[in-house]
Design an enzyme around this catalytic site. Structure first.
Site, PDB file in Angstrom:
ATOM      1  N   CYS A  77       0.818  -1.221   0.000  1.00 30.61           N
ATOM      2  CA  CYS A  77       0.000   0.000   0.000  1.00 30.61           C
ATOM      3  C   CYS A  77       0.847   1.263   0.000  1.00 30.61           C
ATOM      4  O   CYS A  77       0.446   2.295  -0.527  1.00 30.61           O
ATOM      5  CB  CYS A  77      -0.988  -0.009   1.154  1.00 30.61           C
ATOM      6  SG  CYS A  77      -0.297  -0.326   2.755  1.00 30.61           S
ATOM      7  N   VAL A  82       0.051   4.382  -2.359  1.00 31.89           N
ATOM      8  CA  VAL A  82      -0.316   5.716  -1.848  1.00 31.89           C
ATOM      9  C   VAL A  82       0.516   6.801  -2.541  1.00 31.89           C
ATOM     10  O   VAL A  82      -0.003   7.866  -2.894  1.00 31.89           O
ATOM     11  CB  VAL A  82      -0.149   5.768  -0.310  1.00 31.89           C
ATOM     12  CG1 VAL A  82      -0.245   7.194   0.206  1.00 31.89           C
ATOM     13  CG2 VAL A  82      -1.207   4.908   0.364  1.00 31.89           C
TER      14      VAL A  82
HETATM   15  S1  SF4 Z   1       1.254  -2.439   4.987  1.00 32.06           S
HETATM   16 FE1  SF4 Z   1      -0.380  -2.558   3.436  1.00 32.06          FE
HETATM   17  S2  SF4 Z   1       0.356  -4.015   1.888  1.00 32.06           S
HETATM   18 FE2  SF4 Z   1       1.640  -4.253   3.713  1.00 32.06          FE
HETATM   19  S3  SF4 Z   1       0.721  -5.963   4.826  1.00 32.06           S
HETATM   20 FE3  SF4 Z   1      -0.150  -4.048   5.668  1.00 32.06          FE
HETATM   21  S4  SF4 Z   1      -2.014  -3.653   4.485  1.00 32.06           S
HETATM   22 FE4  SF4 Z   1      -0.824  -5.199   3.373  1.00 32.06          FE
END
Ligand code: SF4
Length: 506
Positions: free
Chosen positions: A152, A156
């Protein structure tokens, strides 16, 4: 001292010894915890109707969701291709989590790399990470393909995978012709099944690019995000071989998550080859065995000119019949007598045990296709699903499941709680108990809190070993699911009937 070299106690036994019990009791004096009566009172209140109503008013807080984030699914999908290294562009903590998640479920190694974006990449973008990361991954782990997804953090800040991979090739990190399929897998959209779908679509987009389709009589089969892929894929291959069907399994992690212990570590094993993946464009049809999990891929395959047959976990007689009859329709190959016999044996087993299944009530949770397959099986054997929680539900799934329930008299009491979590399910099970609960290992806390016995079918299964080695699909898989459910029913019956009805014959 409670320890003795003759019989070493692990933590399960050690902390029950008087010394430790005394120590923990004295430690309580410093904890300022509420008194035991208050704890009991609050616990009882959390199981009341009043609390259930408050619980179901939650808008912002999620407690114990039954889903994971997108890249987890992308990693499983990529692991099913031959010599393919799953590569997650973003922060490395995610990859540690994805790998340990699969390690604990399959009890196997799970290979996956990260390009370890840190604070500076969050400001300046992760292009340098991609350029160096691809070069290192290619040189060190010698893959045939690298499948890139995103955490993510990379989503972002808006990193452009296509542009970054092209730049990495221009800078010589990897050869120009080396395949790097990719998919954006934002964790704040959908769940792990969405990530699986995105990666599979990315994979086919890469493999099918620039090809003209020449229709053959072969079929493609994809199992979707499946914790039972080791047993299920082998079962699918066995049944299709019995029918003499020409097929390609699109993403097949059944070998890489079940390598032998013979002195050699296999980072890659089995999987769909690049050649087979490329040729898959020519297939007559693609069977998606978890259609809700792979809806976007289905759309993509249709645009390539193929028929798509979407199913939802062929568990039990009706669902396996539907799968085999569709295969027969598409390929023109008849269903052999040997499979008809297997079907008859499953029907026989259900008939033998029907008296114990009829009218038993069930709570369930899991991914949409898993829940659909299990509900279909429960209805088939005369059991009654009641509370159904699917955190990562979709509109299509809601409509299909409600139609399935309405079509059976055993579905009349059932209600789907779409988008709800396991804390919601706890309230449902506390206020309107069912006989049994079906779900992943996370359901063991519901079992402890409500006393409703858990039958472990789903993903992840962390606290039991090797379930994934046995299929739940096909007639053989249906038999396994039947026995799992019956074993729990009989265990509970034996526990509950200590005297008069403690029968040796059930
Ligand atoms: S930081 Fe984002 S991509 Fe990484 S494990 Fe957590 S929710 Fe999933």
């Amino acid at each position: 001292m409670p320890q003795s070299a003759d019989k070493v106690l692990d933590h399960n036994e050690l902390f029950k010894q008087p010394e430790y019990q005394d120590l923990m009791a004295r430690k309580k004096a410093f904890e300022e915890a509420p008194c035991a009566d208050k704890v009991k009172e609050t616990e009882a209140w959390t199981k009341s109707w009043e609390y259930r109503e408050i619980n179901f008013k939650r808008e912002a807080l999620t407690v114990n969701p039954a889903k994971a984030c997108q890249p987890l699914g992308a990693v499983l999908c990529a692991s099913g291709f031959e010599g393919t290294l799953p590569y997650v562009h973003g922060s490395q903590g995610c990859v540690a989590y994805f790998r340990s998640h699969f390690n604990r479920h399959f009890k196997e190694p799970s290979s996956c790399v990260s390009d370890s974006m840190t604070e500076d990449a969050a400001v300046f973008g992760g292009m340098n990470n991609m350029v160096d990361g691809l070069a290192n991954a290619y040189a060190l782990y010698k893959p045939k393909m690298i499948a890139v997804s995103t955490t993510c953090m990379a989503e972002v800040i808006g990193d452009d995978l296509d542009a970054f991979i092209k730049t990495a090739k221009q800078k010589g990190s990897i050869p120009e012709e080396f395949r790097v399929p990719f998919a954006h897998t934002p964790s704040f959209v959908g769940s792990h099944i969405t990530g699986y779908d995105n990666m599979l679509k990315g994979m086919l987009t890469n493999l099918w690019a620039g090809q003209e389709r020449k229709e053959s009589n072969a079929i493609n089969v994809n199992g979707g995000f499946d914790g039972y892929c080791v047993g299920n894929n082998r079962e699918i291959k066995r049944m299709l071989s019995m029918m003499g069907v020409d097929f390609t399994l699109l993403s097949d992690p059944s070998d890489v998550f079940d390598t032998p212990a013979d002195g050699e570590f296999r980072m890659y094993d089995g999987g769909t080859t690049i050649e087979a993946g490329k040729a898959a464009i020519n297939a007559k049809a693609t069977f998606l065995l978890q259609g809700f999990c792979t809806a976007k891929t289905g759309e993509f395959i249709k645009t390539a000119g193929q028929e798509v047959v979407a199913l939802h976990n062929p568990i039990g007689v009706t669902a396996t019949d539907a799968f085999l009859m569709e295969v027969s329709r598409v390929t023109g190959k008849p269903i052999p007598e040997s499979l008809e016999k297997e079907r008859g044996r499953l029907v026989d087993a259900i008939a033998d045990s029907q008296a114990y299944l009829h009218g038993k009530t069930f709570s369930l949770f899991g991914d949409p296709d898993m829940v659909y397959g299990l509900v279909s099986f429960l209805l088939e054997v005369g059991a009654e699903p009641k509370h159904i929680v699917v955190t990562n539900s979709t509109k299509e799934f809601d409509a299909a499941l409600n139609a399935l329930l309405e079509a059976s008299p055993f579905g009349k009491e059932a209600k789907l709680y779409a988008g709800k979590d396991l804390w919601h399910l706890r309230s449902l099970m506390a206020t309107e108990p069912t006989d049994f609960l079906i779900g992943s290992s996370h359901g063991k806390f519901l079992e402890r809190d409500t006393g409703v016995p858990l039958i472990r079918i789903g993903f992840p299964i962390f606290d039991r070993h090797h379930h994934h080695r046995f299929p739940i699909w096909g007639y053989q898989g249906g038999l396994n699911v039947l026995v799992k459910i019956l074993d729990k029913i009989f265990d509970v019956l034996d526990q509950d009937t200590k005297g008069l009805s403690f029968d040796v014959v059930r």
